[in-house]
Design a protein around this motif. Structure first.
Motif, PDB file in Angstrom:
ATOM      1  N   TYR A  54       0.945  -1.187   0.031  1.00  0.00           N
ATOM      2  CA  TYR A  54      -0.312  -0.115  -0.260  1.00  0.00           C
ATOM      3  C   TYR A  54       1.053   1.137  -0.466  1.00  0.00           C
ATOM      4  O   TYR A  54       0.506   2.677  -0.735  1.00  0.00           O
ATOM      5  CB  TYR A  54      -0.816   0.220   1.158  1.00  0.00           C
ATOM      6  CG  TYR A  54      -1.573   1.432   1.341  1.00  0.00           C
ATOM      7  CD1 TYR A  54      -2.959   1.511   0.130  1.00  0.00           C
ATOM      8  CD2 TYR A  54      -1.211   2.373   2.298  1.00  0.00           C
ATOM      9  CE1 TYR A  54      -3.873   2.706   1.096  1.00  0.00           C
ATOM     10  CE2 TYR A  54      -1.989   3.735   2.322  1.00  0.00           C
ATOM     11  CZ  TYR A  54      -3.119   3.739   0.875  1.00  0.00           C
ATOM     12  OH  TYR A  54      -4.289   4.587   1.473  1.00  0.00           O
ATOM     13  N   ARG A  55       2.042   1.314   0.847  1.00  0.00           N
ATOM     14  CA  ARG A  55       2.982   2.643   0.842  1.00  0.00           C
ATOM     15  C   ARG A  55       3.550   2.994  -0.688  1.00  0.00           C
ATOM     16  O   ARG A  55       3.259   3.510  -1.268  1.00  0.00           O
ATOM     17  CB  ARG A  55       3.279   2.103   1.857  1.00  0.00           C
ATOM     18  CG  ARG A  55       2.854   2.986   3.943  1.00  0.00           C
ATOM     19  CD  ARG A  55       4.626   2.830   4.558  1.00  0.00           C
ATOM     20  NE  ARG A  55       5.335   1.426   4.929  1.00  0.00           N
ATOM     21  CZ  ARG A  55       4.710   0.921   5.746  1.00  0.00           C
ATOM     22  NH1 ARG A  55       4.023   0.434   5.793  1.00  0.00           N
ATOM     23  NH2 ARG A  55       5.843  -0.781   5.023  1.00  0.00           N
ATOM     24  N   PHE A  56       4.248   1.544  -0.767  1.00  0.00           N
ATOM     25  CA  PHE A  56       4.507   1.388  -2.221  1.00  0.00           C
ATOM     26  C   PHE A  56       3.083   2.441  -3.166  1.00  0.00           C
ATOM     27  O   PHE A  56       4.170   3.033  -3.593  1.00  0.00           O
ATOM     28  CB  PHE A  56       5.083  -0.020  -3.186  1.00  0.00           C
ATOM     29  CG  PHE A  56       5.679   0.023  -4.004  1.00  0.00           C
ATOM     30  CD1 PHE A  56       7.234   1.104  -4.447  1.00  0.00           C
ATOM     31  CD2 PHE A  56       5.071  -0.939  -4.959  1.00  0.00           C
ATOM     32  CE1 PHE A  56       6.940   0.542  -5.795  1.00  0.00           C
ATOM     33  CE2 PHE A  56       5.596  -0.776  -6.645  1.00  0.00           C
ATOM     34  CZ  PHE A  56       6.331  -0.012  -6.898  1.00  0.00           C
TER      35      PHE A  56
ATOM     36  N   PHE B 229      12.671   2.609 -12.180  1.00  0.00           N
ATOM     37  CA  PHE B 229      12.874   4.177 -11.606  1.00  0.00           C
ATOM     38  C   PHE B 229      11.869   3.549 -10.529  1.00  0.00           C
ATOM     39  O   PHE B 229      11.442   3.798  -9.304  1.00  0.00           O
ATOM     40  CB  PHE B 229      12.294   4.852 -13.026  1.00  0.00           C
ATOM     41  CG  PHE B 229      11.849   5.746 -12.019  1.00  0.00           C
ATOM     42  CD1 PHE B 229      12.570   7.117 -11.715  1.00  0.00           C
ATOM     43  CD2 PHE B 229      10.402   5.896 -11.573  1.00  0.00           C
ATOM     44  CE1 PHE B 229      12.208   7.706 -11.323  1.00  0.00           C
ATOM     45  CE2 PHE B 229       9.790   7.549 -10.693  1.00  0.00           C
ATOM     46  CZ  PHE B 229      10.829   8.530 -10.909  1.00  0.00           C
ATOM     47  N   ARG B 230      10.496   3.141 -10.716  1.00  0.00           N
ATOM     48  CA  ARG B 230      10.057   2.573  -9.900  1.00  0.00           C
ATOM     49  C   ARG B 230       9.928   1.849  -8.441  1.00  0.00           C
ATOM     50  O   ARG B 230       9.593   1.858  -6.750  1.00  0.00           O
ATOM     51  CB  ARG B 230       8.683   2.030  -9.892  1.00  0.00           C
ATOM     52  CG  ARG B 230       7.540   2.741 -11.258  1.00  0.00           C
ATOM     53  CD  ARG B 230       6.220   2.437 -12.109  1.00  0.00           C
ATOM     54  NE  ARG B 230       5.881   4.096 -12.411  1.00  0.00           N
ATOM     55  CZ  ARG B 230       5.408   4.820 -12.513  1.00  0.00           C
ATOM     56  NH1 ARG B 230       5.761   5.635 -11.394  1.00  0.00           N
ATOM     57  NH2 ARG B 230       5.257   5.836 -13.588  1.00  0.00           N
ATOM     58  N   LEU B 231      10.841   0.977  -8.806  1.00  0.00           N
ATOM     59  CA  LEU B 231      11.415  -0.489  -8.033  1.00  0.00           C
ATOM     60  C   LEU B 231      12.659   0.058  -6.799  1.00  0.00           C
ATOM     61  O   LEU B 231      12.165   0.498  -5.775  1.00  0.00           O
ATOM     62  CB  LEU B 231      11.606  -1.762  -7.744  1.00  0.00           C
ATOM     63  CG  LEU B 231      10.509  -1.886  -8.846  1.00  0.00           C
ATOM     64  CD1 LEU B 231      11.313  -3.718  -9.267  1.00  0.00           C
ATOM     65  CD2 LEU B 231       9.615  -3.070  -7.743  1.00  0.00           C
ATOM     66  N   ARG B 232      13.118   1.425  -6.976  1.00  0.00           N
ATOM     67  CA  ARG B 232      14.641   2.038  -7.325  1.00  0.00           C
ATOM     68  C   ARG B 232      13.646   3.278  -6.062  1.00  0.00           C
ATOM     69  O   ARG B 232      14.018   2.894  -4.558  1.00  0.00           O
ATOM     70  CB  ARG B 232      15.588   2.247  -7.760  1.00  0.00           C
ATOM     71  CG  ARG B 232      15.948   2.983  -7.256  1.00  0.00           C
ATOM     72  CD  ARG B 232      17.802   2.014  -6.984  1.00  0.00           C
ATOM     73  NE  ARG B 232      18.779   2.664  -5.948  1.00  0.00           N
ATOM     74  CZ  ARG B 232      19.518   1.996  -5.673  1.00  0.00           C
ATOM     75  NH1 ARG B 232      19.341   0.754  -4.994  1.00  0.00           N
ATOM     76  NH2 ARG B 232      20.154   2.534  -4.874  1.00  0.00           N
TER      77      ARG B 232
ATOM     78  N   TYR C 127      10.107   4.334  -5.116  1.00  0.00           N
ATOM     79  CA  TYR C 127       9.283   3.816  -4.433  1.00  0.00           C
ATOM     80  C   TYR C 127       8.899   2.751  -3.700  1.00  0.00           C
ATOM     81  O   TYR C 127       8.706   3.106  -2.517  1.00  0.00           O
ATOM     82  CB  TYR C 127       8.006   3.858  -5.308  1.00  0.00           C
ATOM     83  CG  TYR C 127       7.810   5.458  -5.543  1.00  0.00           C
ATOM     84  CD1 TYR C 127       7.271   6.162  -5.551  1.00  0.00           C
ATOM     85  CD2 TYR C 127       8.076   5.541  -7.493  1.00  0.00           C
ATOM     86  CE1 TYR C 127       7.035   7.859  -5.937  1.00  0.00           C
ATOM     87  CE2 TYR C 127       7.028   6.204  -7.852  1.00  0.00           C
ATOM     88  CZ  TYR C 127       7.741   7.675  -7.072  1.00  0.00           C
ATOM     89  OH  TYR C 127       7.116   8.936  -7.813  1.00  0.00           O
ATOM     90  N   ALA C 128       9.412   1.580  -4.205  1.00  0.00           N
ATOM     91  CA  ALA C 128       9.949   0.747  -2.745  1.00  0.00           C
ATOM     92  C   ALA C 128      11.467   0.363  -2.130  1.00  0.00           C
ATOM     93  O   ALA C 128      11.711  -0.299  -1.225  1.00  0.00           O
ATOM     94  CB  ALA C 128       9.777  -0.710  -3.615  1.00  0.00           C
ATOM     95  N   GLU C 129      12.468   0.902  -3.309  1.00  0.00           N
ATOM     96  CA  GLU C 129      13.524   1.343  -2.320  1.00  0.00           C
ATOM     97  C   GLU C 129      14.333   0.312  -2.062  1.00  0.00           C
ATOM     98  O   GLU C 129      15.088   0.206  -1.458  1.00  0.00           O
ATOM     99  CB  GLU C 129      13.550   2.340  -0.453  1.00  0.00           C
ATOM    100  CG  GLU C 129      12.539   3.544  -0.869  1.00  0.00           C
ATOM    101  CD  GLU C 129      12.743   4.127   1.107  1.00  0.00           C
ATOM    102  OE1 GLU C 129      12.817   3.780   1.612  1.00  0.00           O
ATOM    103  OE2 GLU C 129      12.470   5.409   0.622  1.00  0.00           O
ATOM    104  N   GLN C 130      14.454  -0.384  -2.906  1.00  0.00           N
ATOM    105  CA  GLN C 130      15.048  -1.846  -3.552  1.00  0.00           C
ATOM    106  C   GLN C 130      16.022  -1.954  -3.755  1.00  0.00           C
ATOM    107  O   GLN C 130      16.655  -0.540  -4.944  1.00  0.00           O
ATOM    108  CB  GLN C 130      14.224  -2.177  -4.947  1.00  0.00           C
ATOM    109  CG  GLN C 130      12.841  -3.026  -3.331  1.00  0.00           C
ATOM    110  CD  GLN C 130      11.994  -4.254  -4.703  1.00  0.00           C
ATOM    111  OE1 GLN C 130      12.802  -4.568  -5.760  1.00  0.00           O
ATOM    112  NE2 GLN C 130      10.828  -5.080  -3.806  1.00  0.00           N
TER     113      GLN C 130
ATOM    114  N   ALA D 125      16.524  -9.180  -9.467  1.00  0.00           N
ATOM    115  CA  ALA D 125      15.251 -10.779  -9.876  1.00  0.00           C
ATOM    116  C   ALA D 125      14.597 -10.327  -9.631  1.00  0.00           C
ATOM    117  O   ALA D 125      13.648 -11.171 -10.168  1.00  0.00           O
ATOM    118  CB  ALA D 125      15.715 -10.851  -7.995  1.00  0.00           C
ATOM    119  N   ALA D 126      13.982  -8.990  -9.151  1.00  0.00           N
ATOM    120  CA  ALA D 126      12.045  -8.785  -9.826  1.00  0.00           C
ATOM    121  C   ALA D 126      12.345  -9.340 -11.534  1.00  0.00           C
ATOM    122  O   ALA D 126      10.654  -9.496 -11.848  1.00  0.00           O
ATOM    123  CB  ALA D 126      11.651  -7.466  -9.177  1.00  0.00           C
ATOM    124  N   LEU D 127      12.839  -8.432 -11.666  1.00  0.00           N
ATOM    125  CA  LEU D 127      12.680  -8.140 -13.163  1.00  0.00           C
ATOM    126  C   LEU D 127      12.955  -9.215 -14.004  1.00  0.00           C
ATOM    127  O   LEU D 127      12.870  -9.722 -15.491  1.00  0.00           O
ATOM    128  CB  LEU D 127      13.070  -6.915 -13.970  1.00  0.00           C
ATOM    129  CG  LEU D 127      12.563  -6.171 -12.906  1.00  0.00           C
ATOM    130  CD1 LEU D 127      13.469  -4.005 -13.724  1.00  0.00           C
ATOM    131  CD2 LEU D 127      11.062  -5.731 -13.534  1.00  0.00           C
TER     132      LEU D 127
END
Length: 176
Positions: free
Chosen positions: A30-32, A133-136, A138-141, A148-150
């Motif tokens: 939800y925060r993401f 962009f979004r994972l880095r 907003y998700a701070e991954q 791994a996700a991609l």
């Protein structure tokens, strides 16, 4: 514990295990999403959509390909990209500070306007670039988590991210 819930859902379609799995990751996802939509209702709807997609795809999840969290973020990032294609979402600045003066408010509004311009620009790029962009942001991954996700090499993800940053600087930084 997640692995056990996943197996229960995969084997028997356990509703209790599915609910436990959702509860365990709901706030994080939800925060993401909220950081990218800026609206509670939009974030709640999109988060629900993400978990429905997760439940539909859960039979295909394989732990040997990556962690559940990573897999879930891939679904979330793709759903956000799809939603941005359909509607104009307003992202929230990452630093949600209290406004203490008129000057702070002006700076915050300029940052919000810049973030909206950047979001609009990024939303027009390829989905793979948007996902990084979004994972880095907003998700701070980390880069290994994003890779791994991609399902890509870490070096490719880093390269894509830093090329995007260079493009964003060229496009939006008046000082170069």
């Amino acid at each position: 514990m997640e692995e056990q819930w996943i197996r229960e859902v995969q084997r028997s379609g356990s509703r209790a295990a599915a609910e436990a799995l959702i509860r365990a990751r709901y706030d994080e996802i939800y925060r993401f999403v909220y950081r990218q939509t800026g609206h509670k209702e939009d974030a709640m709807d999109l988060t629900q959509s993400i978990f429905l997609a997760m439940l539909r795809a859960l039979p295909t999840y394989r732990a040997e390909r990556g962690t559940f969290r990573t897999w879930l973020y891939r679904i979330a990032a793709n759903k956000v990209i799809d939603a941005r294609r359909r509607a104009r979402l307003t992202p929230l600045p990452l630093d949600e500070m209290e406004v203490s003066s008129e000057e702070d408010f002006t700076v915050r509004m300029q940052n919000q306007a810049l973030l909206e311009q950047i979001e609009s620009y990024v939303s027009g790029l390829e989905p793979q670039v948007q996902a990084v962009f979004r994972l880095r942001l907003y998700a701070e991954q980390s880069f290994p988590e994003i890779a791994a996700a991609l399902g890509e090499q870490e070096a490719a993800v880093k390269s894509r991210y830093y090329r995007l940053l260079r493009r964003l600087r060229e496009e939006f930084d008046p000082h170069g």
